[in-house]
Design a protein around this motif. Structure first.
Motif, short mmCIF file in Angstrom:
data_model
loop_
_atom_site.label_atom_id
_atom_site.label_comp_id
_atom_site.label_asym_id
_atom_site.label_seq_id
_atom_site.Cartn_x
_atom_site.Cartn_y
_atom_site.Cartn_z
N ASP A 11 0.87 -1.18 0.00
CA ASP A 11 0.00 0.00 0.00
C ASP A 11 0.90 1.23 0.00
O ASP A 11 1.90 1.25 0.71
N ASP A 57 -3.32 -2.72 -2.14
CA ASP A 57 -4.18 -1.59 -2.48
C ASP A 57 -4.34 -1.55 -4.01
O ASP A 57 -3.49 -2.05 -4.74
N VAL A 58 -5.41 -0.95 -4.49
CA VAL A 58 -5.64 -0.85 -5.93
C VAL A 58 -4.95 0.38 -6.51
O VAL A 58 -4.19 0.28 -7.47
N ASN A 59 -5.20 1.54 -5.90
CA ASN A 59 -4.69 2.80 -6.45
C ASN A 59 -3.37 3.17 -5.80
O ASN A 59 -3.34 3.57 -4.63
N GLY A 65 -2.60 -1.88 -8.22
CA GLY A 65 -2.79 -3.13 -7.49
C GLY A 65 -3.28 -4.28 -8.33
O GLY A 65 -2.86 -5.42 -8.14
N LEU A 83 -7.38 -7.79 -2.51
CA LEU A 83 -7.35 -6.35 -2.72
C LEU A 83 -7.87 -5.70 -1.45
O LEU A 83 -8.83 -6.18 -0.84
N CYS A 84 -7.24 -4.65 -1.05
CA CYS A 84 -7.64 -3.91 0.14
C CYS A 84 -7.82 -2.47 -0.33
O CYS A 84 -6.85 -1.74 -0.46
N THR A 85 -9.06 -2.10 -0.64
CA THR A 85 -9.27 -0.86 -1.35
C THR A 85 -10.58 -0.18 -1.02
O THR A 85 -11.55 -0.83 -0.64
N ASN A 87 -11.92 1.42 -3.50
CA ASN A 87 -12.52 1.38 -4.83
C ASN A 87 -13.48 0.18 -4.87
O ASN A 87 -13.07 -0.93 -5.13
N THR A 92 -14.07 -3.32 -10.47
CA THR A 92 -12.91 -3.73 -9.65
C THR A 92 -13.18 -5.07 -8.99
O THR A 92 -12.32 -5.97 -9.00
N GLU A 105 -12.77 -4.38 1.75
CA GLU A 105 -13.12 -2.98 1.64
C GLU A 105 -12.39 -2.13 2.67
O GLU A 105 -12.28 -2.52 3.83
N LYS A 106 -11.88 -0.97 2.24
CA LYS A 106 -11.35 0.02 3.17
C LYS A 106 -12.49 0.90 3.63
O LYS A 106 -13.44 1.09 2.89
#
Length: 121
Positions: A11, A57-59, A65, A83-85, A87, A92, A105-106
């Protein structure tokens, strides 16, 4: 005796990495938590690690990511990748599903991290 397991948290947010580390170690204090700030750094790290879990993370700057997750899936076929995001778009989620990776989900919470780790224990 519990086997020491390695988790890789990728991240660009130092705060997110520290929170994930804290939540992981609160559930599994004997586990090793490694960190990377970019997708590229994460891909380099798995050359010398055998993580059971990769949170990504994605972004992020540079390689995002999802692109990094494709490389990580090939390099670590037995690792659980999630994925930990923040978004939460269907596109996605669908791409994560196509890659065979999880979706967390964040904002990350201790409960979410503990539930994810519980599946690996």
């Amino acid at each position: 005796m519990n086997e020491t397991k390695t988790v890789l948290v990728i991240d660009d947010s130092r705060v997110s990495r520290l929170m994930a580390r804290q939540f992981i170690l609160s559930r599994q204090p004997g586990w090793q938590v490694e960190e990377a700030g970019t997708g590229e750094e994460g891909i380099e790290k798995v050359k010398t690690l055998s993580p059971v879990l990769i949170l990504i993370d994605v972004n992020m700057p540079g390689m995002g990511g999802l692109a990094a997750a494709e490389h990580l899936r090939a390099a670590c076929p037995s690792a659980h990748i999630s994925l930990c995001t923040a978004n939460v778009q269907n596109a996605t989620r669908n791409r994560a599903n196509e890659l065979g990776i999880g979706f967390l989900e964040k904002p990350i919470t201790e409960a979410r991290i503990h539930a994810l780790i519980g599946a690996l224990e």
